[in-house]
Scaffold this motif. Structure first.
Motif, PDB file in Angstrom:
ATOM      1  N   HIS A  15      51.298   8.200 -27.157  1.00 41.20           N
ATOM      2  CA  HIS A  15      51.131   6.816 -27.210  1.00 41.20           C
ATOM      3  C   HIS A  15      49.765   6.486 -26.327  1.00 41.20           C
ATOM      4  CE1 HIS A  15      53.184   7.281 -23.253  1.00 41.20           C
ATOM      5  NE2 HIS A  15      52.522   5.952 -22.884  1.00 41.20           N
ATOM      6  N   GLN A  16      49.605   7.134 -25.181  1.00 41.99           N
ATOM      7  CA  GLN A  16      48.160   6.991 -24.544  1.00 41.99           C
ATOM      8  C   GLN A  16      46.855   7.122 -25.347  1.00 41.99           C
ATOM      9  OE1 GLN A  16      49.689   9.507 -21.125  1.00 41.99           O
ATOM     10  NE2 GLN A  16      48.850   7.891 -19.835  1.00 41.99           N
ATOM     11  N   LEU A  17      47.221   8.455 -26.270  1.00 44.96           N
ATOM     12  CA  LEU A  17      46.001   8.971 -27.063  1.00 44.96           C
ATOM     13  C   LEU A  17      45.703   7.841 -28.002  1.00 44.96           C
ATOM     14  CD1 LEU A  17      47.169  12.525 -27.576  1.00 44.96           C
ATOM     15  CD2 LEU A  17      44.901  11.533 -25.978  1.00 44.96           C
ATOM     16  N   ARG A  18      46.834   7.174 -28.538  1.00 46.96           N
ATOM     17  CA  ARG A  18      46.616   5.964 -29.684  1.00 46.96           C
ATOM     18  C   ARG A  18      46.120   4.857 -28.871  1.00 46.96           C
ATOM     19  NH1 ARG A  18      51.622   8.514 -31.333  1.00 46.96           N
ATOM     20  NH2 ARG A  18      52.700   7.170 -30.211  1.00 46.96           N
ATOM     21  N   TYR A  19      46.468   4.602 -27.763  1.00 49.23           N
ATOM     22  CA  TYR A  19      45.721   3.513 -26.852  1.00 49.23           C
ATOM     23  C   TYR A  19      44.123   3.716 -26.887  1.00 49.23           C
ATOM     24  CZ  TYR A  19      44.395   0.487 -23.196  1.00 49.23           C
ATOM     25  OH  TYR A  19      43.723  -0.337 -22.370  1.00 49.23           O
ATOM     26  N   TYR A  20      43.888   5.048 -26.255  1.00 48.08           N
ATOM     27  CA  TYR A  20      42.464   5.409 -26.286  1.00 48.08           C
ATOM     28  C   TYR A  20      41.653   5.217 -27.670  1.00 48.08           C
ATOM     29  CZ  TYR A  20      43.982   8.010 -22.148  1.00 48.08           C
ATOM     30  OH  TYR A  20      44.577   8.168 -21.021  1.00 48.08           O
ATOM     31  N   GLU A  21      42.314   5.649 -28.549  1.00 51.58           N
ATOM     32  CA  GLU A  21      41.630   5.147 -29.788  1.00 51.58           C
ATOM     33  C   GLU A  21      41.584   3.551 -30.240  1.00 51.58           C
ATOM     34  OE1 GLU A  21      43.105   5.584 -34.552  1.00 51.58           O
ATOM     35  OE2 GLU A  21      44.343   6.726 -33.292  1.00 51.58           O
ATOM     36  N   ALA A  22      42.631   2.814 -30.029  1.00 47.90           N
ATOM     37  CA  ALA A  22      42.654   1.395 -30.002  1.00 47.90           C
ATOM     38  C   ALA A  22      41.585   0.940 -29.198  1.00 47.90           C
ATOM     39  CB  ALA A  22      43.823   0.921 -29.906  1.00 47.90           C
ATOM     40  N   GLN A  23      41.354   1.350 -28.133  1.00 50.63           N
ATOM     41  CA  GLN A  23      40.083   0.907 -27.032  1.00 50.63           C
ATOM     42  C   GLN A  23      38.747   1.445 -27.681  1.00 50.63           C
ATOM     43  OE1 GLN A  23      40.925  -1.379 -24.702  1.00 50.63           O
ATOM     44  NE2 GLN A  23      42.694  -1.715 -25.892  1.00 50.63           N
ATOM     45  N   GLY A  24      38.603   2.081 -28.495  1.00 52.58           N
ATOM     46  CA  GLY A  24      37.550   2.740 -28.857  1.00 52.58           C
ATOM     47  C   GLY A  24      37.002   3.789 -27.996  1.00 52.58           C
ATOM     48  N   LEU A  25      37.581   4.478 -27.430  1.00 54.81           N
ATOM     49  CA  LEU A  25      37.336   5.642 -26.580  1.00 54.81           C
ATOM     50  C   LEU A  25      37.520   6.897 -27.195  1.00 54.81           C
ATOM     51  CD1 LEU A  25      39.165   4.452 -23.125  1.00 54.81           C
ATOM     52  CD2 LEU A  25      37.041   3.785 -23.850  1.00 54.81           C
ATOM     53  N   LEU A  26      38.098   7.057 -28.295  1.00 53.98           N
ATOM     54  CA  LEU A  26      38.563   8.389 -28.786  1.00 53.98           C
ATOM     55  C   LEU A  26      38.277   8.124 -30.494  1.00 53.98           C
ATOM     56  CD1 LEU A  26      39.590  11.067 -28.144  1.00 53.98           C
ATOM     57  CD2 LEU A  26      41.913  10.399 -28.385  1.00 53.98           C
ATOM     58  N   GLU A  27      37.498   8.989 -30.910  1.00 57.74           N
ATOM     59  CA  GLU A  27      37.287   9.039 -32.357  1.00 57.74           C
ATOM     60  C   GLU A  27      38.295   9.664 -33.086  1.00 57.74           C
ATOM     61  OE1 GLU A  27      33.377   9.581 -33.627  1.00 57.74           O
ATOM     62  OE2 GLU A  27      32.727   8.366 -32.040  1.00 57.74           O
ATOM     63  N   VAL A  28      38.793   9.448 -34.110  1.00 57.09           N
ATOM     64  CA  VAL A  28      39.904  10.232 -34.634  1.00 57.09           C
ATOM     65  C   VAL A  28      39.720  10.100 -36.493  1.00 57.09           C
ATOM     66  CG1 VAL A  28      41.634   8.313 -34.892  1.00 57.09           C
ATOM     67  CG2 VAL A  28      42.674  10.666 -35.185  1.00 57.09           C
ATOM     68  N   GLY A  29      39.807  11.273 -37.235  1.00 53.04           N
ATOM     69  CA  GLY A  29      39.750  10.925 -38.466  1.00 53.04           C
ATOM     70  C   GLY A  29      41.119  10.794 -38.973  1.00 53.04           C
ATOM     71  N   ARG A  30      41.261  10.771 -40.334  1.00 51.68           N
ATOM     72  CA  ARG A  30      42.481  10.543 -41.167  1.00 51.68           C
ATOM     73  C   ARG A  30      42.493  11.825 -42.297  1.00 51.68           C
ATOM     74  NH1 ARG A  30      46.619   7.358 -38.979  1.00 51.68           N
ATOM     75  NH2 ARG A  30      45.609   5.775 -37.882  1.00 51.68           N
ATOM     76  N   GLY A  31      43.577  12.633 -42.341  1.00 50.34           N
ATOM     77  CA  GLY A  31      43.903  13.512 -43.441  1.00 50.34           C
ATOM     78  C   GLY A  31      44.241  12.712 -44.689  1.00 50.34           C
TER      79      GLY A  31
END
Length: 138
Positions: A15-31
């Protein structure tokens, strides 16, 4: 890697990783299945985020600083705008520390006077007041 593996490898809850993503701190791709997929650079990025959070920076501050971050700890490239932002944050922390020190000194003075005066407690004190609700014991 999927979010569970990143969580396991960094020790940071999903849930923290998702928060980082939502805050623009962590980039993620989608399969193709829609699941989050992180590359190996996410490991370093999460470690950088954790170190910067431990320094008392907000996620907004971190979003601003991350482009200047190098390495795990991280080291920050000292551009003038970055230095000005960090100095401003340090100034705010110094102000908060000074205020806490003044509060602590005032409370310590009250304790000294109360111990010196002593005597019967009035009104009766049962130890359940708000001063003791923070986990301290008499």
């Amino acid at each position: 890697m999927k979010i569970g593996e990143l969580s396991h490898r960094t020790g940071v809850h999903a849930h923290q990783l998702r928060y980082y993503e939502a805050q623009g701190l962590l980039e993620v791709g989608r399969g193709t299945n829609g699941y989050r997929e992180y590359d190996e650079t996410a490991l370093l990025r999460v470690k950088q985020i954790r170190h910067l959070l431990a320094a008392g920076l907000s996620s907004e501050d971190i979003a601003y600083l991350l482009p200047c971050a190098i390495g795990e700890k991280p080291e920050l490239i000292g551009c003038p705008e970055l230095l000005a932002a960090m100095r401003e944050r340090l100034g705010r922390l110094d102000e908060q520390l000074a205020k806490l020190a003044r509060s602590r000194d005032a409370l310590a003075d009250y304790i000294v006077v109360a111990e010196r005066v002593g005597g019967e407690t009035y009104p009766p004190f049962d130890g359940s007041g708000p001063l003791l609700q923070a986990g301290t014991q008499r």
